[in-house]
Design an enzyme around this catalytic site. Structure first.
Site, short mmCIF file in Angstrom:
data_model
loop_
_atom_site.label_atom_id
_atom_site.label_comp_id
_atom_site.label_asym_id
_atom_site.label_seq_id
_atom_site.Cartn_x
_atom_site.Cartn_y
_atom_site.Cartn_z
N ALA A 8 0.84 -1.21 0.00
CA ALA A 8 0.00 0.00 0.00
C ALA A 8 0.87 1.25 0.00
CB ALA A 8 -0.93 -0.02 1.22
N GLY A 9 2.10 1.11 -0.49
CA GLY A 9 3.03 2.24 -0.55
C GLY A 9 2.68 3.16 -1.70
N ASP A 32 -0.98 -4.80 3.03
CA ASP A 32 0.40 -4.41 3.35
C ASP A 32 0.82 -5.16 4.61
OD1 ASP A 32 2.19 -1.81 2.26
OD2 ASP A 32 2.78 -2.55 4.25
N ARG A 82 13.87 2.01 -5.00
CA ARG A 82 15.27 2.44 -4.99
C ARG A 82 15.40 3.88 -4.50
NH1 ARG A 82 17.23 3.25 -11.20
NH2 ARG A 82 15.24 3.90 -12.08
N HIS A 175 13.72 -3.90 -18.05
CA HIS A 175 13.28 -2.65 -17.40
C HIS A 175 14.43 -2.12 -16.53
CE1 HIS A 175 10.77 0.27 -15.44
NE2 HIS A 175 10.89 -0.31 -14.26
P1 NAI Z 1 6.99 1.87 -0.98
O1 NAI Z 1 8.08 1.66 -0.01
O2 NAI Z 1 6.28 3.17 -0.99
O3 NAI Z 1 5.89 0.73 -0.79
C1 NAI Z 1 6.22 -0.62 -0.68
C2 NAI Z 1 5.24 -1.23 0.31
O4 NAI Z 1 5.45 -2.63 0.33
C3 NAI Z 1 5.43 -0.71 1.76
O5 NAI Z 1 4.24 -0.12 2.22
C4 NAI Z 1 5.80 -1.96 2.53
O6 NAI Z 1 5.31 -1.97 3.87
C5 NAI Z 1 5.16 -3.05 1.68
N1 NAI Z 1 5.70 -4.38 1.93
C6 NAI Z 1 6.99 -4.75 2.15
N2 NAI Z 1 7.06 -6.06 2.37
C7 NAI Z 1 5.79 -6.56 2.27
C8 NAI Z 1 5.22 -7.85 2.40
N3 NAI Z 1 5.98 -8.92 2.65
N4 NAI Z 1 3.90 -7.97 2.25
C9 NAI Z 1 3.12 -6.91 2.00
N5 NAI Z 1 3.59 -5.65 1.86
C10 NAI Z 1 4.92 -5.48 2.00
O7 NAI Z 1 7.59 1.57 -2.44
P2 NAI Z 1 6.97 1.98 -3.86
O8 NAI Z 1 7.54 3.27 -4.29
O9 NAI Z 1 5.51 1.79 -3.80
O10 NAI Z 1 7.63 0.87 -4.81
C11 NAI Z 1 7.23 -0.48 -4.70
C12 NAI Z 1 8.06 -1.36 -5.63
O11 NAI Z 1 7.75 -1.07 -6.98
C13 NAI Z 1 9.57 -1.18 -5.50
O12 NAI Z 1 10.23 -2.43 -5.60
C14 NAI Z 1 9.91 -0.30 -6.69
O13 NAI Z 1 11.26 -0.41 -7.08
C15 NAI Z 1 8.96 -0.86 -7.71
N6 NAI Z 1 8.69 0.00 -8.86
C16 NAI Z 1 8.57 -0.63 -10.06
C17 NAI Z 1 8.26 0.08 -11.19
C18 NAI Z 1 8.10 -0.64 -12.50
O14 NAI Z 1 7.95 0.00 -13.53
N7 NAI Z 1 8.11 -1.97 -12.52
C19 NAI Z 1 8.10 1.55 -11.15
C20 NAI Z 1 8.20 2.09 -9.83
C21 NAI Z 1 8.48 1.32 -8.72
#
Ligand code: NAI
Length: 308
Positions: A8-9, A32, A82, A175
């Protein structure tokens, strides 16, 4: 229809927000691991329902997978994002454990779900989901090229000073900042090749800006981007649930297409109700094929870390 977004980030919440606003599902679960976090985001979003006029029931849960039961589509965004100066690849160790655990838990309650993997390094996380879940390949979709293609059209629109919606163009390959391949040769502006409208230096700069598009934003914001990644995830959910049969670049399992196998990599695919339904396998130029093979080598190298 029911959709679950795990994480839910920044990206997960934005994706969920887009899904709700577009009323793609009647039930939307945000899950989350952080106590109360998804509940809070879900309530905040539900309090926009009367303002925005949508009719989707959003539920937030902390780690309770039983609430995700019967999901048609599941979007995985859980994991670390990242920070400035980091590559997506550096996230592999920690995110592999998170993505595998999450995907296995989801599958227990939603055996028919289609998975959209967003967590980075996305090509390797998609391959991990494919291998560890043992599902038909059409139900595992990595979201990367959809975002990169949107960034490509943004930079092209800046160079042409035109409406980005009048542009066509896609980015294939991995990517990663050095593995993605913006296909400038095939980009068009209202069916006119952009290579006839922009000089080579400008086109090269558009391609270079696209490749570091994510890193540029990480530098500006201090963490990775979320509006376009969340919207890209929701666009795929929409194409699946509405059976749109639209063309997107997605990371999917290759079995000989584009000369590659035993890898998940970004290629143009048709997205519809059964997931990715068809790869559009067209002939690359020799130069593009060399770049694609190099991209595959880099991703394969990273995938090998999973076996360690
Ligand atoms: P964020 O840190 O805002 O959110 C990640 C969430 O995952 C956090 O709320 C955290 O508590 C939760 N989380 C961690 N471990 C968990 C688990 N075991 N079970 C459930 N929830 C868990 O990060 P953000 O900015 O939302 O990015 C998320 C991911 O998406 C990152 O790996 C980022 O690199 C990736 N990303 C990928 C993109 C793409 O084009 N494929 C583009 C942008 C981000």
């Amino acid at each position: 229809m029911k959709v679950t977004v795990v994480g839910a980030g920044a990206v997960g919440a934005t994706c969920a927000d887009n899904i709700a606003r577009k009323e793609l599902a009647n039930e939307l679960v945000l899950l989350d691991i952080k106590e109360g976090f998804a509940e809070g985001k879900a309530i905040d979003m539900m309090q926009t329902a009367t303002l925005l006029g949508f009719d989707t029931k959003i539920t937030g849960v902390t780690g309770d997978y039983s609430k995700t039961a019967g999901s048609d589509v599941v979007v995985i965004t859980s994991g670390l994002p990242r920070k400035p100066g980091m590559t997506r690849e550096e996230l592999i160790g920690i995110n592999a454990g998170i993505v595998k655990g999450v995907a296995e838990n989801i599958l227990k309650f939603s055996p028919e779900a289609i998975f959209i993997v967003i967590s980075n390094p996305m090509d390797t996380m998609t391959y991990l989901a494919l291998k560890s879940l043992g599902l038909p390949k059409h139900r595992i979709i990595g979201m990367g090229g959809t975002l990169d293609s949107s960034r490509f059209k943004f930079y092209l629109s800046q160079a042409l000073n035109c409406n980005p919606n009048d542009l066509q163009g896609f980015v294939i390959g991995g990517h990663g900042d050095t593995t993605m391949i913006p296909l400038t040769r095939l980009a068009t502006y209202q069916s006119l090749p952009v290579s006839n409208l922009l000089d080579k230096d400008t086109l090269d700069k558009v391609a270079a800006d696209t490749m570091v598009g994510g890193a540029t934003l990480t530098g500006l914001i201090g963490t990775s981007a979320w509006y376009a990644p969340g919207a890209a995830g929701a666009a795929l959910v929409e194409a699946i649930l509405r059976d749109e049969k639209k063309l997107f670049t997605c990371c999917v399992s290759l079995e000989g297409e584009y000369g590659q196998e035993d890898i998940c990599l970004g290629v143009p695919v048709i997205i519809g109700r059964s997931g990715w339904e068809k790869i559009i396998d067209f002939k690359l130029t020799d130069e593009e094929q060399v770049a694609f093979n190099k991209s595959a080598d880099a991703v394969r190298n990273m995938n090998s870390v999973l076996a360690e």
